[in-house]
Design a protein around this motif. Sequence first.
Motif, PDB file in Angstrom:
ATOM      1  N   ILE A  30       0.980  -1.195  -0.086  1.00  6.95           N
ATOM      2  CA  ILE A  30      -0.205   0.031  -0.103  1.00  6.95           C
ATOM      3  C   ILE A  30       0.862   1.306   0.092  1.00  6.95           C
ATOM      4  O   ILE A  30       1.827   1.503   0.835  1.00  6.95           O
ATOM      5  N   ASN A  31       0.656   2.147  -1.026  1.00  3.74           N
ATOM      6  CA  ASN A  31       1.240   3.367  -1.020  1.00  3.74           C
ATOM      7  C   ASN A  31       0.502   4.606  -0.499  1.00  3.74           C
ATOM      8  O   ASN A  31       0.974   5.417   0.287  1.00  3.74           O
ATOM      9  N   SER A  32      -0.670   4.527  -0.592  1.00  2.00           N
ATOM     10  CA  SER A  32      -1.569   5.483   0.016  1.00  2.00           C
ATOM     11  C   SER A  32      -3.157   4.790   0.526  1.00  2.00           C
ATOM     12  O   SER A  32      -3.294   3.947  -0.229  1.00  2.00           O
ATOM     13  N   MET A  33      -3.736   5.528   1.291  1.00  2.00           N
ATOM     14  CA  MET A  33      -4.960   5.189   1.430  1.00  2.00           C
ATOM     15  C   MET A  33      -5.918   6.381   1.688  1.00  2.00           C
ATOM     16  O   MET A  33      -5.457   7.532   1.796  1.00  2.00           O
ATOM     17  N   GLY A  34      -7.278   6.156   1.532  1.00  2.00           N
ATOM     18  CA  GLY A  34      -7.853   7.278   1.295  1.00  2.00           C
ATOM     19  C   GLY A  34      -9.407   6.892   1.765  1.00  2.00           C
ATOM     20  O   GLY A  34      -9.916   5.844   1.939  1.00  2.00           O
ATOM     21  N   TRP A  35     -10.190   8.010   2.024  1.00  2.00           N
ATOM     22  CA  TRP A  35     -11.734   7.894   2.264  1.00  2.00           C
ATOM     23  C   TRP A  35     -12.290   8.671   1.029  1.00  2.00           C
ATOM     24  O   TRP A  35     -12.198   9.546   0.641  1.00  2.00           O
ATOM     25  N   TYR A  36     -13.642   7.788   0.737  1.00  4.90           N
ATOM     26  CA  TYR A  36     -14.328   8.219  -0.401  1.00  4.90           C
ATOM     27  C   TYR A  36     -15.827   8.218   0.165  1.00  4.90           C
ATOM     28  O   TYR A  36     -15.979   7.470   0.988  1.00  4.90           O
ATOM     29  N   ARG A  37     -16.672   8.988  -0.315  1.00  2.00           N
ATOM     30  CA  ARG A  37     -18.087   8.733   0.029  1.00  2.00           C
ATOM     31  C   ARG A  37     -19.000   9.039  -1.249  1.00  2.00           C
ATOM     32  O   ARG A  37     -18.671   9.512  -2.233  1.00  2.00           O
ATOM     33  N   GLN A  38     -20.208   8.322  -1.093  1.00  2.69           N
ATOM     34  CA  GLN A  38     -20.940   8.327  -2.143  1.00  2.69           C
ATOM     35  C   GLN A  38     -22.398   8.628  -1.400  1.00  2.69           C
ATOM     36  O   GLN A  38     -23.047   7.627  -0.920  1.00  2.69           O
ATOM     37  N   ALA A  39     -23.122   9.624  -1.841  1.00  4.72           N
ATOM     38  CA  ALA A  39     -24.505   9.995  -1.350  1.00  4.72           C
ATOM     39  C   ALA A  39     -25.259   9.572  -2.503  1.00  4.72           C
ATOM     40  O   ALA A  39     -25.016   9.111  -3.662  1.00  4.72           O
ATOM     41  N   LEU A  40     -26.526   9.210  -2.051  1.00  2.40           N
ATOM     42  CA  LEU A  40     -27.661   8.593  -2.868  1.00  2.40           C
ATOM     43  C   LEU A  40     -27.816   9.545  -4.097  1.00  2.40           C
ATOM     44  O   LEU A  40     -27.895  10.620  -3.907  1.00  2.40           O
ATOM     45  N   GLY A  41     -27.687   8.759  -5.203  1.00  4.94           N
ATOM     46  CA  GLY A  41     -28.112   9.369  -6.364  1.00  4.94           C
ATOM     47  C   GLY A  41     -26.754  10.416  -6.991  1.00  4.94           C
ATOM     48  O   GLY A  41     -26.793  10.883  -7.910  1.00  4.94           O
ATOM     49  N   LYS A  42     -25.669  10.387  -6.186  1.00  4.54           N
ATOM     50  CA  LYS A  42     -24.706  11.046  -6.475  1.00  4.54           C
ATOM     51  C   LYS A  42     -23.383  10.091  -6.833  1.00  4.54           C
ATOM     52  O   LYS A  42     -23.277   8.917  -6.533  1.00  4.54           O
ATOM     53  N   GLN A  43     -22.274  10.802  -7.585  1.00  6.19           N
ATOM     54  CA  GLN A  43     -20.974   9.994  -7.773  1.00  6.19           C
ATOM     55  C   GLN A  43     -20.324   9.954  -6.624  1.00  6.19           C
ATOM     56  O   GLN A  43     -20.438  10.731  -5.842  1.00  6.19           O
ATOM     57  N   ARG A  44     -19.190   8.926  -6.545  1.00  9.03           N
ATOM     58  CA  ARG A  44     -18.426   8.786  -5.459  1.00  9.03           C
ATOM     59  C   ARG A  44     -17.120   9.855  -5.812  1.00  9.03           C
ATOM     60  O   ARG A  44     -16.894  10.002  -6.624  1.00  9.03           O
TER      61      ARG A  44
END
Length: 119
Positions: A30-44
């Motif tokens: 692993i070089n990097s880690m992250g957090w992403y989020r996806q709301a209903l009806g939207k892109q991540r």
Amino acid sequence: VQLVESGGGLVQAGGSLRLSCAASGSTFAINSMGWYRQALGKQRELVATIISGGGSTNYADSVKGRFTISRDNAKNTMYLQMNSLKPEDTAVYYCNAWGVVGRSVLDYWGQGTQVTVSS
């Protein structure tokens, strides 16, 4: 690499939550880690990232000053401390781990954890 998120839930606006992402398996890659989020009806969308080596961090403008990403290398765990939560932070939050081994690009995702912020 396997990623398991935890810590999501329901919180009132202005409240706080801390998400955790535990990594197992070939974590050396692993070089990097992250957090992403996806709301209903939207892109991540990207929330925050952290580099494995020096710990350099990057945040989406929408969370700067409110969220803090960190990692405990000894525990192979990444965290997202979320303060001053807003209803627009409601989404499924995903943990991501990225790395390069030789000529192979590795891209792993957790199953996601729901964060709901009530107004």
